[in-house]
Design a protein around this motif. Structure first.
Motif, PDB file in Angstrom:
ATOM      1  N   VAL A 491       0.850  -1.193   0.000  1.00 35.04           N
ATOM      2  CA  VAL A 491       0.000   0.000   0.000  1.00 35.04           C
ATOM      3  C   VAL A 491       0.891   1.251   0.000  1.00 35.04           C
ATOM      4  CG1 VAL A 491      -1.769   1.284   1.289  1.00 35.04           C
ATOM      5  CG2 VAL A 491      -1.861  -1.222   1.180  1.00 35.04           C
ATOM      6  N   HIS A 492       0.462   2.251  -0.750  1.00 36.01           N
ATOM      7  CA  HIS A 492       1.185   3.524  -0.824  1.00 36.01           C
ATOM      8  C   HIS A 492       1.291   4.142   0.571  1.00 36.01           C
ATOM      9  CE1 HIS A 492       1.954   7.740  -1.947  1.00 36.01           C
ATOM     10  NE2 HIS A 492       2.318   7.293  -3.137  1.00 36.01           N
ATOM     11  N   TRP A 493       2.452   4.665   0.899  1.00 36.21           N
ATOM     12  CA  TRP A 493       2.666   5.175   2.260  1.00 36.21           C
ATOM     13  C   TRP A 493       1.705   6.302   2.625  1.00 36.21           C
ATOM     14  CZ3 TRP A 493       4.832   3.608   6.549  1.00 36.21           C
ATOM     15  CH2 TRP A 493       5.866   2.650   6.506  1.00 36.21           C
ATOM     16  N   GLN A 494       1.297   7.122   1.657  1.00 33.47           N
ATOM     17  CA  GLN A 494       0.453   8.277   2.000  1.00 33.47           C
ATOM     18  C   GLN A 494      -1.001   8.148   1.499  1.00 33.47           C
ATOM     19  OE1 GLN A 494       3.656   9.000   0.393  1.00 33.47           O
ATOM     20  NE2 GLN A 494       4.548   9.127   2.447  1.00 33.47           N
ATOM     21  N   LEU A 495      -1.329   7.075   0.768  1.00 33.44           N
ATOM     22  CA  LEU A 495      -2.679   6.942   0.192  1.00 33.44           C
ATOM     23  C   LEU A 495      -3.239   5.574   0.584  1.00 33.44           C
ATOM     24  CD1 LEU A 495      -1.731   8.436  -3.276  1.00 33.44           C
ATOM     25  CD2 LEU A 495      -3.204   9.537  -1.570  1.00 33.44           C
ATOM     26  N   ASP A 496      -4.197   5.572   1.487  1.00 34.26           N
ATOM     27  CA  ASP A 496      -4.607   4.332   2.144  1.00 34.26           C
ATOM     28  C   ASP A 496      -5.332   3.337   1.245  1.00 34.26           C
ATOM     29  OD1 ASP A 496      -3.524   5.222   4.484  1.00 34.26           O
ATOM     30  OD2 ASP A 496      -5.395   6.039   5.283  1.00 34.26           O
ATOM     31  N   ASN A 497      -5.963   3.807   0.174  1.00 32.21           N
ATOM     32  CA  ASN A 497      -6.709   2.871  -0.680  1.00 32.21           C
ATOM     33  C   ASN A 497      -6.047   2.689  -2.041  1.00 32.21           C
ATOM     34  OD1 ASN A 497      -7.327   5.429  -1.624  1.00 32.21           O
ATOM     35  ND2 ASN A 497      -9.447   4.888  -2.146  1.00 32.21           N
ATOM     36  N   LEU A 498      -4.722   2.822  -2.075  1.00 24.75           N
ATOM     37  CA  LEU A 498      -3.962   2.592  -3.304  1.00 24.75           C
ATOM     38  C   LEU A 498      -2.843   1.584  -3.044  1.00 24.75           C
ATOM     39  CD1 LEU A 498      -3.152   3.224  -6.247  1.00 24.75           C
ATOM     40  CD2 LEU A 498      -1.711   5.064  -5.343  1.00 24.75           C
ATOM     41  N   SER A 499      -2.879   0.448  -3.756  1.00 21.96           N
ATOM     42  CA  SER A 499      -1.786  -0.533  -3.698  1.00 21.96           C
ATOM     43  C   SER A 499      -0.984  -0.466  -5.003  1.00 21.96           C
ATOM     44  CB  SER A 499      -2.341  -1.950  -3.518  1.00 21.96           C
ATOM     45  OG  SER A 499      -2.996  -2.085  -2.271  1.00 21.96           O
ATOM     46  N   ILE A 500       0.260  -0.869  -4.914  1.00 19.85           N
ATOM     47  CA  ILE A 500       1.112  -0.938  -6.101  1.00 19.85           C
ATOM     48  C   ILE A 500       1.585  -2.384  -6.225  1.00 19.85           C
ATOM     49  CG2 ILE A 500       3.183  -0.065  -7.224  1.00 19.85           C
ATOM     50  CD1 ILE A 500       2.723   2.538  -5.568  1.00 19.85           C
ATOM     51  N   HIS A 501       1.301  -3.006  -7.357  1.00 17.73           N
ATOM     52  CA  HIS A 501       1.551  -4.449  -7.532  1.00 17.73           C
ATOM     53  C   HIS A 501       2.270  -4.739  -8.847  1.00 17.73           C
ATOM     54  CE1 HIS A 501      -1.796  -6.184  -4.655  1.00 17.73           C
ATOM     55  NE2 HIS A 501      -0.975  -5.354  -4.042  1.00 17.73           N
ATOM     56  N   ASP A 502       3.477  -4.255  -9.011  1.00 15.28           N
ATOM     57  CA  ASP A 502       4.246  -4.586 -10.217  1.00 15.28           C
ATOM     58  C   ASP A 502       5.734  -4.466  -9.917  1.00 15.28           C
ATOM     59  OD1 ASP A 502       4.797  -1.866 -10.222  1.00 15.28           O
ATOM     60  OD2 ASP A 502       3.417  -1.410 -11.865  1.00 15.28           O
ATOM     61  N   GLY A 503       6.569  -4.537 -10.935  1.00 11.49           N
ATOM     62  CA  GLY A 503       8.011  -4.500 -10.731  1.00 11.49           C
ATOM     63  C   GLY A 503       8.516  -3.173 -10.213  1.00 11.49           C
ATOM     64  N   SER A 504       7.683  -2.149 -10.218  1.00 11.85           N
ATOM     65  CA  SER A 504       8.132  -0.868  -9.674  1.00 11.85           C
ATOM     66  C   SER A 504       8.351  -0.944  -8.162  1.00 11.85           C
ATOM     67  CB  SER A 504       7.121   0.242 -10.006  1.00 11.85           C
ATOM     68  OG  SER A 504       5.919   0.084  -9.291  1.00 11.85           O
ATOM     69  N   LEU A 505       7.864  -2.011  -7.534  1.00 11.10           N
ATOM     70  CA  LEU A 505       8.025  -2.179  -6.091  1.00 11.10           C
ATOM     71  C   LEU A 505       9.470  -2.458  -5.673  1.00 11.10           C
ATOM     72  CD1 LEU A 505       5.029  -4.571  -5.320  1.00 11.10           C
ATOM     73  CD2 LEU A 505       5.239  -2.194  -4.571  1.00 11.10           C
ATOM     74  N   PHE A 506      10.262  -3.011  -6.546  1.00 10.96           N
ATOM     75  CA  PHE A 506      11.552  -3.548  -6.118  1.00 10.96           C
ATOM     76  C   PHE A 506      12.538  -2.427  -5.757  1.00 10.96           C
ATOM     77  CE2 PHE A 506      10.412  -7.199  -9.172  1.00 10.96           C
ATOM     78  CZ  PHE A 506       9.660  -7.818  -8.191  1.00 10.96           C
ATOM     79  N   PRO A 507      13.185  -2.511  -4.596  1.00 11.39           N
ATOM     80  CA  PRO A 507      14.106  -1.455  -4.171  1.00 11.39           C
ATOM     81  C   PRO A 507      15.421  -1.445  -4.936  1.00 11.39           C
ATOM     82  CG  PRO A 507      13.346  -2.794  -2.298  1.00 11.39           C
ATOM     83  CD  PRO A 507      12.945  -3.506  -3.537  1.00 11.39           C
ATOM     84  N   THR A 508      15.753  -2.561  -5.579  1.00 15.28           N
ATOM     85  CA  THR A 508      16.939  -2.653  -6.434  1.00 15.28           C
ATOM     86  C   THR A 508      16.511  -3.479  -7.647  1.00 15.28           C
ATOM     87  OG1 THR A 508      17.670  -4.758  -5.500  1.00 15.28           O
ATOM     88  CG2 THR A 508      18.465  -2.752  -4.406  1.00 15.28           C
TER      89      THR A 508
END
Length: 541
Positions: A491-508
């Motif tokens: 879930v987005h740190w500042q938006l409670d009803n938004l999840s992110i579910h793709d490769g953009s999640l990876f920290p490296t």
């Protein structure tokens, strides 16, 4: 191919709710439980699980809906219709060409099927540097296993084609270990055209697995519809604004009344890929208190070495990738000199001719040798060293997305070492000439000659040929708000009803082809989300 079953056309005939483009106009207003942006690896898994939980799911895809009846193994048709920017997407300085899917199924429709779990060393780095204590190999293992079962991911049991076997034989001659690649295929015909869409539905992409499963459970699919921006209020997304796009990706004109497509959902899942997902948030003016949005976007910059053998290689024929070597990852400290994974890519005439350097007689000779050509690629593991911070997604003046990715000296010196490793393997396999893909190189006929020449080459952007098909990061996961865009639960740190579910999640970067890493990580996130939204437990397999 006319006798082949086409699960997409059959699904539409039995009543799937699909609109957009040639499939009919999209309603101006849609209300649903969950709106999912994208239809690739993360979006597909999420859609299947949320639909299984009984939620009203809406899938929004910018590209067209194509199916096995459309896939004819022609590059001239596949690149314009299935890839972002007709397979010519480039970084801002034009130094790196990026291959990304733009169709239903996303990049899973056009990738080469290579499937790797996230390496434990990568996960350990995330735990240590980004506070992701729950991202351990044992914790993720059940979710990888489910994805592997659902998508029939297993080591390729057919003998490798000559293109891949040359990597095996050359590495063996030098004592370099290799292994067999796992692929997500079922009843594969071994045609070799995975990158152009699978005409036999053997590739277990999202196009023929999770997206149909979601549609069969009542999900709705919008095609040729671009997510433009979110509207916000009180720390939540209140609406998503979309626009129709033409088959070539250009925005369709807004009608005279200025009406756009407005989607109201209880929850939103952003899964448009690691360039488009940050771009949607940037266009929306999403909160970004720590300047993390779009930053730390990684590519696995790829350098290549082309060679010519006496025998025919026919690198277009057979499973695209079957053999790999992690020797130059495993023997490098994770945060030391950049390591690289070696693979043998398939070759087709258009992509080969547009990738190799040179002109005139030299290029004529290279193209004439095409059936005898063998190319190796090295995926550089970026994101683990302070001199490898990746790139940043930005918006052009027309609000379209572009990636600024500086190729640092640290990265390019890794490219030089990778070229040397690949050339040595190719000579060891019996190559009669080797050409590192660099504008100032020429074909070399001995290892000693090639080694000295490459040591003297200036490893600079646009002189060294660099490509990528793996885009990761930009909305990175982190255990603390100041370190990332997304919480460990997606879930987005500042938006409670938004999840992110793709490769953009990876920290490296991952240090391996990221397809299975997205399936595994998102499988866990989506199961948790389904439980929160519906109260029901669901599993992928």
């Amino acid at each position: 191919m006319s006798q082949m079953s086409d699960p997409i056309r059959e699904g539409i005939q039995r009543g799937w709710k699909v609109s957009g483009g040639a499939l009919g106009p999209v309603p101006a207003k849609i209300v649903c439980d969950v709106a999912i942006i994208g239809s690739g690896a993360g979006a597909g898994i999420t859609a299947e699980l949320l639909a299984k939980a009984g939620l009203q799911v809406l899938i929004i895809e910018e590209g067209p809906l194509k199916s096995s009846s459309d896939f004819n193994q022609k590059e001239s048709e596949a690149y314009p219709s299935l890839y972002q920017e007709s397979a010519a997407r480039k970084t801002e300085d034009k130094a790196i060409n990026i291959l990304q899917g733009r169709c239903v199924g996303g990049s899973t429709t056009v990738n080469w099927t290579s499937s790797f779990r996230t390496p434990p060393a990568t996960l350990q780095f995330w735990q240590d540097r980004f506070g992701l204590s729950g991202y351990t190999a044992p914790a993720l293992a059940p979710y990888f296993a489910q994805a592997e079962q659902r998508l029939n991911i297993q080591p390729w049991r057919v003998a490798p084609n000559e293109n891949n076997d040359l990597l095996r034989r050359g590495a063996a001659a030098l004592g370099i270990p290799v292994a067999v690649i796992s692929r997500n295929v079922k009843d594969c015909w071994n045609l070799g055209s995975c990158g152009l869409g699978c005409p036999t539905n053997a590739k277990q992409s999202m196009l023929v697995t999770s997206i149909p499963a979601a549609l069969d459970r009542g999900a709705q699919l919008l095609t040729e519809t671009r997510a433009e921006k979110f509207e916000f209020a009180n720390g939540k997304v209140t609406a998503l604004i979309c626009r129709a796009v033409a088959p070539n990706g250009a925005l369709a004109p807004v009608n005279p009344s200025g009406e756009v497509i407005k989607i109201k959902a209880k929850h939103y899942v952003l899964a448009g890929g690691a360039i488009n997902s940050p771009a949607v948030l940037l266009r929306s003016g999403a909160p970004d208190p720590h300047g993390r949005l779009g930053a730390r976007t990684f590519l696995h910059p790829v350098v290549m070495s082309s060679s010519v053998f006496e025998q025919k290689v026919e690198a277009w024929n057979g499973a695209p990738q079957a053999i790999y070597s992690d020797h130059f990852l495993d023997t490098q400290p994770l945060d030391g000199p950049i390591g690289y994974k070696l693979e043998a890519p398939p070759l087709h005439p258009v992509i080969f001719a547009s990738t190799v350097p040179g002109f005139g007689q030299g290029q004529h000779d290279l193209l004439t040798s095409f059936p005898h050509n063998h190319t190796l690629l090295a995926l550089l593991r970026d994101g683990f060293h302070e001199e490898s911070p990746g790139g940043k997604v930005k918006l052009r003046s027309d609000d379209s997305a572009v990636l600024d990715y500086p190729l640092t000296d640290y990265v390019m010196e890794g490219g030089r070492r990778a070229l040397l490793s690949m050339m040595e393997i190719q000579f060891a396999a019996g190559a009669r000439q080797v050409l590192p893909l660099h504008e100032m190189a020429r074909p070399y006929t001995s290892w000693a000659q090639a080694r000295e020449a490459v040591k003297a080459l200036p490893m600079k952007p646009r002189l060294t040929k660099v490509v990528s098909a793996h885009v990761m990061g930009g909305c990175g996961l982190a255990g603390a708000e100041r370190l990332g865009v997304t919480r460990p639960d997606g879930v987005h740190w500042q938006l409670d009803n938004l999840s992110i579910h793709d490769g953009s999640l990876f920290p490296t970067s991952i240090g391996a082809n990221p397809q299975l890493s997205i399936y595994g990580a998102v499988n866990r996130l989506a199961q948790d989300l389904a439980k929160r939204l519906s109260g029901r437990d669901v599993a992928l397999a």
